[in-house]
Design a protein around this motif. Structure first.
Motif, mmCIF file in Angstrom:
data_model
loop_
_atom_site.group_PDB
_atom_site.id
_atom_site.type_symbol
_atom_site.label_atom_id
_atom_site.label_comp_id
_atom_site.label_asym_id
_atom_site.label_seq_id
_atom_site.Cartn_x
_atom_site.Cartn_y
_atom_site.Cartn_z
ATOM 1 N N ALA A 1 0.825 -1.204 0.000
ATOM 2 C CA ALA A 1 0.000 0.000 0.000
ATOM 3 C C ALA A 1 0.861 1.258 0.000
ATOM 4 C CB ALA A 1 -0.934 0.004 1.202
ATOM 5 N N ASP A 2 2.019 1.212 0.681
ATOM 6 C CA ASP A 2 2.935 2.349 0.660
ATOM 7 C C ASP A 2 3.431 2.618 -0.759
ATOM 8 O OD1 ASP A 2 2.603 2.468 3.352
ATOM 9 O OD2 ASP A 2 4.594 1.731 3.873
ATOM 10 N N LEU A 3 3.778 1.556 -1.480
ATOM 11 C CA LEU A 3 4.220 1.717 -2.867
ATOM 12 C C LEU A 3 3.113 2.316 -3.731
ATOM 13 C CD1 LEU A 3 6.278 -1.483 -3.806
ATOM 14 C CD2 LEU A 3 7.096 0.870 -3.656
ATOM 15 N N VAL A 4 1.896 1.826 -3.539
ATOM 16 C CA VAL A 4 0.768 2.343 -4.303
ATOM 17 C C VAL A 4 0.567 3.826 -4.014
ATOM 18 C CG1 VAL A 4 -1.729 2.207 -4.641
ATOM 19 C CG2 VAL A 4 -0.384 0.113 -4.485
ATOM 20 N N ALA A 5 0.650 4.205 -2.738
ATOM 21 C CA ALA A 5 0.473 5.607 -2.369
ATOM 22 C C ALA A 5 1.546 6.481 -3.003
ATOM 23 C CB ALA A 5 0.493 5.755 -0.854
ATOM 24 N N LEU A 6 2.804 6.032 -2.973
ATOM 25 C CA LEU A 6 3.885 6.802 -3.584
ATOM 26 C C LEU A 6 3.652 6.982 -5.074
ATOM 27 C CD1 LEU A 6 6.681 8.135 -3.649
ATOM 28 C CD2 LEU A 6 7.671 5.834 -3.853
ATOM 29 N N CYS A 7 3.299 5.899 -5.762
ATOM 30 C CA CYS A 7 3.119 5.968 -7.215
ATOM 31 C C CYS A 7 1.892 6.795 -7.598
ATOM 32 C CB CYS A 7 3.027 4.561 -7.799
ATOM 33 S SG CYS A 7 4.576 3.619 -7.633
ATOM 34 N N GLN A 8 0.898 6.869 -6.722
ATOM 35 C CA GLN A 8 -0.247 7.735 -6.983
ATOM 36 C C GLN A 8 0.156 9.205 -6.919
ATOM 37 O OE1 GLN A 8 -3.290 7.102 -7.952
ATOM 38 N NE2 GLN A 8 -3.673 4.946 -7.537
ATOM 39 N N PHE A 9 1.173 9.529 -6.105
ATOM 40 C CA PHE A 9 1.634 10.907 -5.995
ATOM 41 C C PHE A 9 2.423 11.341 -7.230
ATOM 42 C CE2 PHE A 9 1.241 10.714 -1.235
ATOM 43 C CZ PHE A 9 0.441 11.836 -1.116
ATOM 44 N N LEU A 10 3.126 10.408 -7.868
ATOM 45 C CA LEU A 10 4.059 10.749 -8.936
ATOM 46 C C LEU A 10 3.369 10.788 -10.297
ATOM 47 C CD1 LEU A 10 7.032 8.424 -7.894
ATOM 48 C CD2 LEU A 10 6.847 10.889 -7.507
#
Length: 393
Positions: free
Chosen positions: A50-59
């Motif tokens: 979920a952390d990876l998903v959140a980061l990639c949603q920001f970029l």
């Protein structure tokens, strides 16, 4: 820490299977990834994913492809990242290139039923992902409330702005409401990537973003197409369908592709698995003077900026996510990600896939096969379209 080289083949095979069967767009892809790499293969835990998903949603860039790229990097280093990207991307890119070369149009009642069945697959996959992630990431009232609030933000604002806004508000709410949440930041991500390399990736991203249009202005017209696709990939937030207006401006309005060819390719892109960004391969084939080399160049140019930004962010992300304050923020953003998935489950996934009681029954069957029978997603990819064809949806 670098992983054994033999795992590159493992990464390639896993993502090739997904590249051949992952219908339904970026939100559905995140569901496929979660089922395969969190629930089944256990490459990382629920919170780390979920952390990876959140980061990639920001970029900027294609969020699901960025998540896949990071998973390959985590498992087998830089070659694993490239293997994950190539295996997940090339199947749909090659299919769209074949369509551009004059493959028969996918049309008729049988084709319509098959495509509808693939939409039903997306309903089952996303519903299963929402169910599993909600249990792990929204176990208490504050986080459940953040998830519901994220659905409301996406519904009211819409588009990539609504998605990014929901995650930002979820992080702020987590800082306020989730300081005493149970669990840490998830398992550490042992990424074989130094901060020096990350800074170089950021420098290369900026150099290409500023340098390509300058070179075109100075007379290097051959780089015009690369510049167009690179800018589109660098400036789009949300990925998927959000990139289409940018590509339409760069290709149709600039006179490189006709409007009819653009719309035909977009229709074909809906019928193939994998990321929608592979639409670039089709556009590269049909552009004036295009061909296989141009298609591959356009494909890479559209994906590269998002991957460079991801590589620039990952080494710092690992340290940030370990801090107690950031863990509270992440609890909120992870709950917001569940809300994003929930919003997407309704619109566009459910509204496009469930057009009547028969379609609902097939979607429910797919969900039961995943959640109760614990069958792999490719079984659902076979069962739901076949059922849709037999029932003549």
């Amino acid at each position: 820490m670098p992983e054994p080289a033999g795992r590159v083949g493992e990464v390639f095979r896993a993502f090739l299977a997904l590249g051949l069967t992952s219908f339904g767009g970026p939100i559905a892809h995140l569901g496929y990834f979660r089922n395969e790499f969190v629930a089944r293969r256990r490459w990382l835990d629920e919170r780390a994913y979920a952390d990876l998903v959140a980061l990639c949603q920001f970029l900027p860039g294609p969020a699901s492809s960025q998540v896949g790229f990071a998973l390959g990097l985590l498992r087998a280093g830089p070659w694993g990242a490239l293997a994950a990207w190539a295996a997940f991307t090339l199947p749909s890119a090659l299919l769209l290139m074949a369509f551009a070369l004059g493959a028969a149009a996918f049309d008729g009642p049988l084709a319509a039923s098959l495509i509808q069945g693939l939409k039903i697959v997306a309903v089952a996959i996303v519903a299963h992902a929402v169910w599993g992630m909600a249990q792990a990431l929204c176990p208490d009232r504050p986080r459940a409330g953040i998830a519901v609030a994220a659905v409301l933000v996406v519904a009211l604002v819409g588009g990539a702005g609504g998605q990014v806004g929901a995650i930002l508000l979820g992080g702020l709410a987590g800082l306020w409401l989730c300081r005493d949440g149970q669990g840490g930041a998830g398992e550490a991500l042992a990424l074989p990537l130094s901060r020096r390399t990350a800074r170089r990736c950021l420098g290369l991203f900026v150099a290409l973003l500023l340098g390509l249009p300058l070179l075109v202005w100075l007379g290097a017209s051959a780089l015009g197409l690369v510049d167009a696709f690179y800018r589109a990939g660098a400036l789009v937030f949300g990925g998927g369908h959000v990139v289409l207006p940018l590509l339409e401006a760069e290709m149709v309005q600039a006179g490189r592709v006709s409007a009819d060819d653009f719309l035909a390719g977009y229709g074909a892109a809906q019928a193939v698995p994998g990321p929608l960004f592979t639409f670039a391969a089709y556009l590269g084939m049909v552009t004036q003077g295009g061909g296989v080399a141009t298609a591959l160049l356009a494909l890479v140019a559209l994906f590269v900026p998002g991957m460079l930004l991801l590589l620039a962010a990952l080494p710092y992300w690992g340290e940030l996510r370990a801090r107690p304050t950031m863990q509270a923020v992440l609890r909120g953003t992870n709950a917001a990600v569940v809300g994003l998935l929930g919003a997407a489950l309704y619109q566009p996934v459910f509204t496009a896939g469930v057009i009547g009681p028969t379609a609902f029954a097939l979607a429910l069957l797919g969900f039961v096969l995943l959640a109760v029978w614990r069958l792999p997603p490719w079984v659902v990819v076979l069962v739901c379209p076949l059922g849709a064809v037999l029932l003549g949806l």
